[in-house]
Design a protein around this motif. Sequence first.
Motif, PDB file in Angstrom:
ATOM      1  N   VAL A  85       0.838  -1.190   0.000  1.00  0.00           N
ATOM      2  CA  VAL A  85       0.000   0.000   0.000  1.00  0.00           C
ATOM      3  C   VAL A  85       0.878   1.247   0.000  1.00  0.00           C
ATOM      4  N   SER A  86       0.332   2.341  -0.498  1.00  0.00           N
ATOM      5  CA  SER A  86       1.117   3.565  -0.691  1.00  0.00           C
ATOM      6  C   SER A  86       1.687   4.123   0.608  1.00  0.00           C
ATOM      7  N   ASP A  87       0.925   4.085   1.685  1.00  0.00           N
ATOM      8  CA  ASP A  87       1.394   4.587   2.979  1.00  0.00           C
ATOM      9  C   ASP A  87       1.126   3.505   4.031  1.00  0.00           C
ATOM     10  N   PRO A  88       2.065   2.568   4.217  1.00  0.00           N
ATOM     11  CA  PRO A  88       1.796   1.427   5.107  1.00  0.00           C
ATOM     12  C   PRO A  88       1.531   1.823   6.548  1.00  0.00           C
ATOM     13  N   ARG A  89       2.213   2.874   7.031  1.00  0.00           N
ATOM     14  CA  ARG A  89       2.013   3.269   8.424  1.00  0.00           C
ATOM     15  C   ARG A  89       0.588   3.764   8.648  1.00  0.00           C
ATOM     16  N   ALA A  90       0.115   4.619   7.771  1.00  0.00           N
ATOM     17  CA  ALA A  90      -1.247   5.138   7.903  1.00  0.00           C
ATOM     18  C   ALA A  90      -2.272   4.018   7.691  1.00  0.00           C
ATOM     19  N   ALA A  91      -1.988   3.137   6.733  1.00  0.00           N
ATOM     20  CA  ALA A  91      -2.913   2.028   6.456  1.00  0.00           C
ATOM     21  C   ALA A  91      -3.003   1.094   7.655  1.00  0.00           C
TER      22      ALA A  91
END
Length: 312
Positions: A235-241
């Motif tokens: 995913v583009s932003d793993p931390r936020a996801a």
Amino acid sequence: MSELVIETSDLRKVYRSGLRRHAALDGLDLAVPRGGVHGFLGPNGAGKTTALRLLLGLARPTGGEMRLLDVEVPDRLPEVLGRVGAVVEAPHFVPTLSGRKNLALLARTVGAPRGAVESALDQVGLERRDRTSYAAYSGGMRQRLAIASALLKDPDLLILDEPTNGLDPAGIRSIRDLVRNLGDAGVTVLLSSHILAEVQQVCHSVSIVGRGRLLASGPVQDLLGDTVSRTRLTVSDPRAAQHFLETAGHAVTRQGADLVVQGHGDPAQLTRLLADRGLYVSELTEVRPTLESFFLGLTGRRDEPGTAEAAS
């Protein structure tokens, strides 16, 4: 004709050493269906080899009942041995003789029919190396010859105990293909092995034992089911996801730059949830249950099942 080629009920084997007693089998109920390849699995010391030795008359049970090809054993074992081939203990071959000559000697010993040697060599793929001395055979070729010796009687049931033990990846693959071909050709194969990924590729059904008892048995697909146990996401932003998915009640772990999600139904729901937050999935991989994960969950063992068995 019975649909079971092997059946045991409350099978027990107790070893005694002085005042000490060890129950290698503690009431094993085993049912192996006719046809295909059946895996026989268990951690180190589970009693697999003990059970095979009892079935073949190499040891005497302490209690319980056993049937081979619908014949009660060990009392009537001579009636059925001609229909059973087995590689449980390493056969003794003459190193200086060729594979063909070794098989010819064994064929005369067991009273195999004419053409049995040629057929066995062809089945195991040694027809082009049949005149090579046994001493020059690789580990995989020696295992193939051992299996060929068990096929001389054209058995209805073939029992193999750890046939890939000690082989390199190429040897393991060749034995796996051989076992699969034998099962497809109509021979019922009971395969005892600790290499669970190989078992999953070749076996139609399995029995899993632990501490001398049956833990689970049935077709591999029925045991594992069709559900997705985990989903791997890029995913583009793993931390936020990860934060959003955990807030939504999912169990999420990081694997490098990817996320592994548990506790969900349809994996497509994850992509919709993330897209609604402007987080876009570039890759999604369904991680289905494996025989190894099922085995470890069932036996409670995190170590890889062993290749030998204590007192078995």
